[in-house]
Structures are given as structure tokens and as C-alpha cells.
Design an enzyme around this catalytic site. Structure first.
Site, PDB file in Angstrom:
ATOM      1  CB  CYS A  54      -0.928  -0.006   1.196  1.00 40.70           C
ATOM      2  SG  CYS A  54      -1.886  -1.522   1.298  1.00 40.70           S
ATOM      3  CG  HIS A  67      -3.371   3.141   2.504  1.00 40.02           C
ATOM      4  ND1 HIS A  67      -3.898   2.769   1.295  1.00 40.02           N
ATOM      5  CD2 HIS A  67      -3.299   2.004   3.256  1.00 40.02           C
ATOM      6  CE1 HIS A  67      -4.142   1.471   1.312  1.00 40.02           C
ATOM      7  NE2 HIS A  67      -3.782   0.985   2.485  1.00 40.02           N
ATOM      8  CG  ASN A  98      -6.485  -1.310   1.675  1.00 41.42           C
ATOM      9  OD1 ASN A  98      -5.838  -0.929   0.703  1.00 41.42           O
ATOM     10  ND2 ASN A  98      -5.905  -1.727   2.793  1.00 41.42           N
TER      11      ASN A  98
HETATM   12  N1  COA Z   1     -17.948  -9.213  10.394  1.00 43.88           N
HETATM   13  C1  COA Z   1     -18.360  -9.455  11.640  1.00 43.88           C
HETATM   14  N2  COA Z   1     -17.514  -9.740  12.650  1.00 43.88           N
HETATM   15  C2  COA Z   1     -16.204  -9.766  12.353  1.00 43.88           C
HETATM   16  C3  COA Z   1     -15.710  -9.526  11.064  1.00 43.88           C
HETATM   17  C4  COA Z   1     -16.637  -9.243  10.059  1.00 43.88           C
HETATM   18  N3  COA Z   1     -16.274  -8.971   8.805  1.00 43.88           N
HETATM   19  N4  COA Z   1     -14.349  -9.610  11.092  1.00 43.88           N
HETATM   20  C5  COA Z   1     -14.018  -9.906  12.361  1.00 43.88           C
HETATM   21  N5  COA Z   1     -15.122  -9.997  13.137  1.00 43.88           N
HETATM   22  C6  COA Z   1     -15.223 -10.302  14.538  1.00 43.88           C
HETATM   23  C7  COA Z   1     -14.041 -11.019  15.105  1.00 43.88           C
HETATM   24  O1  COA Z   1     -14.133 -12.382  14.875  1.00 43.88           O
HETATM   25  C8  COA Z   1     -14.108 -10.640  16.554  1.00 43.88           C
HETATM   26  O2  COA Z   1     -15.030 -11.489  17.179  1.00 43.88           O
HETATM   27  P1  COA Z   1     -14.764 -12.034  18.670  1.00 43.88           P
HETATM   28  O3  COA Z   1     -14.668 -10.802  19.527  1.00 43.88           O
HETATM   29  O4  COA Z   1     -15.949 -12.886  18.908  1.00 43.88           O
HETATM   30  O5  COA Z   1     -13.460 -12.771  18.583  1.00 43.88           O
HETATM   31  C9  COA Z   1     -14.691  -9.230  16.548  1.00 43.88           C
HETATM   32  O6  COA Z   1     -15.305  -9.071  15.263  1.00 43.88           O
HETATM   33  C10 COA Z   1     -13.653  -8.159  16.737  1.00 43.88           C
HETATM   34  O7  COA Z   1     -12.586  -8.408  15.878  1.00 43.88           O
HETATM   35  P2  COA Z   1     -11.329  -7.493  15.825  1.00 43.88           P
HETATM   36  O8  COA Z   1     -10.341  -8.075  14.875  1.00 43.88           O
HETATM   37  O9  COA Z   1     -10.879  -7.152  17.216  1.00 43.88           O
HETATM   38  O10 COA Z   1     -11.988  -6.175  15.191  1.00 43.88           O
HETATM   39  P3  COA Z   1     -11.339  -4.786  14.972  1.00 43.88           P
HETATM   40  O11 COA Z   1     -12.211  -3.751  15.574  1.00 43.88           O
HETATM   41  O12 COA Z   1      -9.886  -4.784  15.314  1.00 43.88           O
HETATM   42  O13 COA Z   1     -11.450  -4.615  13.400  1.00 43.88           O
HETATM   43  C11 COA Z   1     -10.130  -4.750  11.404  1.00 43.88           C
HETATM   44  C12 COA Z   1     -10.820  -5.510  12.533  1.00 43.88           C
HETATM   45  C13 COA Z   1      -9.528  -5.739  10.441  1.00 43.88           C
HETATM   46  C14 COA Z   1     -11.176  -3.908  10.693  1.00 43.88           C
HETATM   47  C15 COA Z   1      -9.048  -3.829  12.031  1.00 43.88           C
HETATM   48  O14 COA Z   1      -8.210  -4.581  12.858  1.00 43.88           O
HETATM   49  C16 COA Z   1      -8.200  -3.165  11.006  1.00 43.88           C
HETATM   50  O15 COA Z   1      -8.674  -2.299  10.264  1.00 43.88           O
HETATM   51  N6  COA Z   1      -6.887  -3.509  10.947  1.00 43.88           N
HETATM   52  C17 COA Z   1      -5.969  -2.894  10.002  1.00 43.88           C
HETATM   53  C18 COA Z   1      -6.273  -3.440   8.652  1.00 43.88           C
HETATM   54  C19 COA Z   1      -5.541  -2.761   7.568  1.00 43.88           C
HETATM   55  O16 COA Z   1      -5.573  -1.575   7.450  1.00 43.88           O
HETATM   56  N7  COA Z   1      -4.939  -3.569   6.722  1.00 43.88           N
HETATM   57  C20 COA Z   1      -4.368  -3.162   5.513  1.00 43.88           C
HETATM   58  C21 COA Z   1      -3.032  -2.609   5.705  1.00 43.88           C
HETATM   59  S1  COA Z   1      -2.564  -1.816   4.247  1.00 43.88           S
END
Ligand code: COA
Length: 328
Positions: A114, A254, A284
Site C-alpha cells: 500500500c 491511504h 482498500n
Molecule cells: N464481520 C463481523 N464480525 C467480524 C468480522 C466481520 N467482517 N471480522 C471480524 N469480526 C469479529 C471477530 O471475529 C471478533 O469477534 P470475537 O470478539 O468474537 O473474537 C470481533 O469481530 C472483533 O474483531 P477485531 O479483529 O478485534 O476487530 P477490529 O475492531 O480490530 O477490526 C479490522 C478488525 C480488520 C477492521 C481492524 O483490525 C483493522 O482495520 N486492521 C488494520 C487493517 C488494515 O488496514 N490492513 C491493511 C493494511 S494496508
């Protein structure tokens, strides 16, 4: 003497097919509410079966070239930033060169996920500054849907396809003021996608698991990295060029997650009115995210002559990159 470098024009292309959060509800255990609250994304674009990253790149490049009114013979460098090349070789850049008949150019790809578009801009800028080139076509293009694990709800809701481009040229005035680039290979396996040739990748592993060569991400760890590195990369580049965050007119981060963007803007004390956001429409798109946003910001009249624009990216590698542009 070092040449001045400016952005002559920008362009973009996204595929027509829209995949909404409601469509995803039918594919994995998720909801529009969860995706919207946790990421800000409402929909993303997805290529059809016959469209490649090269096709996306060519259309974005053509759009930028048309806007600049530049002839194919005048482009002397093509760089494509991508993690979803159509082939290992020829490079996507060489395939773009062929399609657009850029016969006076040399062309190559770079892989910085990215952060790739800003890395490519930095490379092109240095070639132009040194007088080695005059007009560089810099493209970020991705068909991420091809490496998305469509059964993993924690990643498949995040990504989309598209391409953005910019033509960087030598000019009378200095437009591109500076860069900050960095990487942290130690933590690279927080976000990865396998290719061929790894010693532990056996034929049977690939055969048994169709998602072996798809995106893997430790979302929480990448999130923590992102909220730290974005403000850091911006502060560093501003310091290098002798500006402060209050001098920024338009901030184009980004487009990964609205919570990451809001957190970076808050830390940098940049009001959200100055922040360009389009992730609700595209998700993204990795290397394509920043140039697509830049092109839309220009088209919407958000960037005016004389404005100071900051671009910042982070992603796989891990990598990060930022630049300050004076719009001339
Ligand atoms: N729909 C519903 N629930 C979901 C889900 C989805 N699409 N994806 C994950 N969950 C659940 C998880 O299983 C977890 O459940 P649990 O509490 O029962 O274990 C809960 O939601 C919370 O998950 P978590 O990973 O803590 O959520 P979060 O608030 O951290 O959000 C992301 C997850 C991926 C959105 C976030 O971590 C993020 O944006 N990370 C950076 C990603 C990024 O920018 N990547 C690209 C880099 S260039």
C-alpha cells in the site's frame, strides 16, 4: 543542477462491478453494520474474470495522459506499483508500455504494497531531478480480489480493485517537496501473501488449501502499526521540508480504515475537513488507493493551485511512505 519536479496530471480507473456490504452478508458471517462501524467501507469495486491488473493500469494511465495532453513518445519512464501483477514477468509496467506504445520509455514494477505508489513517486522524482528522465508515468494498480480469501470475513470485507496514475514531469517550479520512506521487514509476516519458491511451500500444501496463496493478516497488530506510523511518517516529512501540520491544505491518507485515518488526523491536529476520504466507495485498493484519491480530490476541486498536499501510506512489508506536494 537538480531539476524541479511537479505533478502534471492524474488519472484513475475502477471496474464497474460493485460489491456492497449487503452482498458480503450473503458470502460470509458479517453485516453492513459491523463493516461500516469498524472500517467505514460501504462498497468496493471488483474486476470481472477477464480484466487484469494491466487493464486497470492502462486505463488509469490513459486517463492521466489524456488530461495532460502528453504524447506516448514523450513518456520516458513507467513505474507500476502492484502486489497483484498479471505475470511475474514481463512486468506490468512493460505490459502497459506495450499497450500504450510508450516506445521511448524504460519500464519496471515495484513491490511495496500500500506504500507502493509513494515509493514509485520517489523513484521517479529522483530520476527526473537528476536529469535522467523528463516525463514519468507512475501507476498504482491492483486486482486484490484475485488474492482475497473470500471465506475469511476478517479480511475479505476490506479490499477492492482499481488503479490510479500520475505523470511526474520536470518543471519551472518545485512541486514535489520531499519524501519519507521506511520499512520494517522484522514484522512483515503480520500481513502477507505467498508466492512460489519458498522452501517450505510444497505442492501438497498448495493443493490441499486453495487459500494458501491468499492474503493473510493479523488485523489488530496491523491496526496498531498503522495508527502509530501514519502520524510519524507525516511528522518526519514535514520536518524535512520545514513545514508543520497546520501548513497542510489537503491530507490524502491511504484509504484502509476510517478509524485509522481519524486517529492519524487527530494526532496530527489536522481537521477532518482537510482530509480526503473515499474508502466508503472503494475499500482498500492497496497501491491504487492514494492515486485514486488524489485524482478524485483534483477532480472535485479540493486541491487548488498553491495548496500543500500531504500523501501518506502504510502497508505490507511492513512499509510506510509520505510526501509533501506543492500544487503548481
Ligand atoms: N464481520 C463481523 N464480525 C467480524 C468480522 C466481520 N467482517 N471480522 C471480524 N469480526 C469479529 C471477530 O471475529 C471478533 O469477534 P470475537 O470478539 O468474537 O473474537 C470481533 O469481530 C472483533 O474483531 P477485531 O479483529 O478485534 O476487530 P477490529 O475492531 O480490530 O477490526 C479490522 C478488525 C480488520 C477492521 C481492524 O483490525 C483493522 O482495520 N486492521 C488494520 C487493517 C488494515 O488496514 N490492513 C491493511 C493494511 S494496508
Amino acid at each position: 543542477m537538480a531539476q524541479n519536479v511537479k505533478i502534471l496530471s492524474t488519472g484513475r480507473y475502477v471496474p464497474d462491478r460493485v460489491l456492497t456490504n449487503y452482498d458480503l452478508e450473503k458470502m460470509v458471517d458479517t453485516s453492513d453494520e459491523w463493516i461500516t462501524q469498524r472500517t467505514g467501507i460501504k462498497e468496493r469495486r471488483i474486476v470481472d474474470g477477464t480484466t487484469s491488473t494491466t487493464d486497470l493500469a492502462v486505463r488509469a494511465a490513459k486517463n492521466a495522459m489524456d488530461k495532460a495532453g502528453i504524447l506516448p513518445d514523450d513518456i520516458d519512464l513507467v513505474i507500476v506499483a502492484t502486489v497483484t501483477p498479471e505475470m511475474f514477468f514481463p512486468s506490468t509496467a512493460c505490459l502497459v508500455q506495450k499497450e500504450l506504445k510508450l516506445k521511448n520509455a524504460f519500464a519496471f514494477d515495484i513491490s511495496a504494497a500500500c506504500s507502493g505508489f509513494i515509493y514509485a513517486m520517489a523513484i521517479a522524482t529522483h530520476f527526473i531531478q537528476n536529469g535522467f528522465c523528463k516525463n514519468a508515468l507512475v501507476i498504482g494498480a491492483e486486482a486484490l480480489s484475485r488474492i482475497t480469501n473470500w471465506s475469511d470475513r476478517s479480511t475479505c470485507v476490506l479490499f477492492g480493485d482499481g488503479a490510479g496514475a500520475a505523470i511526474l514531469s520536470s518543471g519551472d517550479e518545485q512541486g514535489i517537496l520531499g519524501f519519507e520512506l521506511g520499512s520494517d521487514g522484522e514484522n512483515g509476516l503480520l500481513l502477507y501473501c505467498h508466492a512460489f519458491g519458498l522452501s517450505d511451500v510444497t505442492y501438497s500444501q498448495v493443493k490441499e488449501n486453495p487459500n494458501f496463496r491468499k492474503i493473510y493478516m493479523e488485523g489488530n497488530e496491523v491496526y496498531k502499526f498503522a495508527v502509530k506510523i501514519m502520524p510519524y511518517a507525516v511528522e518526519k516529512v514535514l520536518e524535512k521540508v520545514g513545514l508543520s501540520s497546520s501548513d497542510i491544505d489537503v491530507f490524502i491518507p491511504h484509504q484502509a480504515n476510517i478509524r485509522i485515518i481519524e486517529s492519524a488526523a487527530k494526532r496530527l491536529k489536522i481537521p477532518m475537513e482537510k482530509v480526503f476520504v473515499n474508502l466508503h466507495k472503494y475499500g482498500n485498493t492497496s497501491a491504487a488507493s492514494i492515486p485514486i484519491a488524489l485524482d478524485e480530490a483534483v477532480e472535485e476541486g479540493r486541491i487548488k493551485k498553491g495548496d500543500k498536499v500531504v500523501l501518506v501510506g502504510f502497508g505490507g512489508g511492513l512499509t510506510w511512505a509520505s510526501t509533501v506536494i506543492k500544487w503548481v
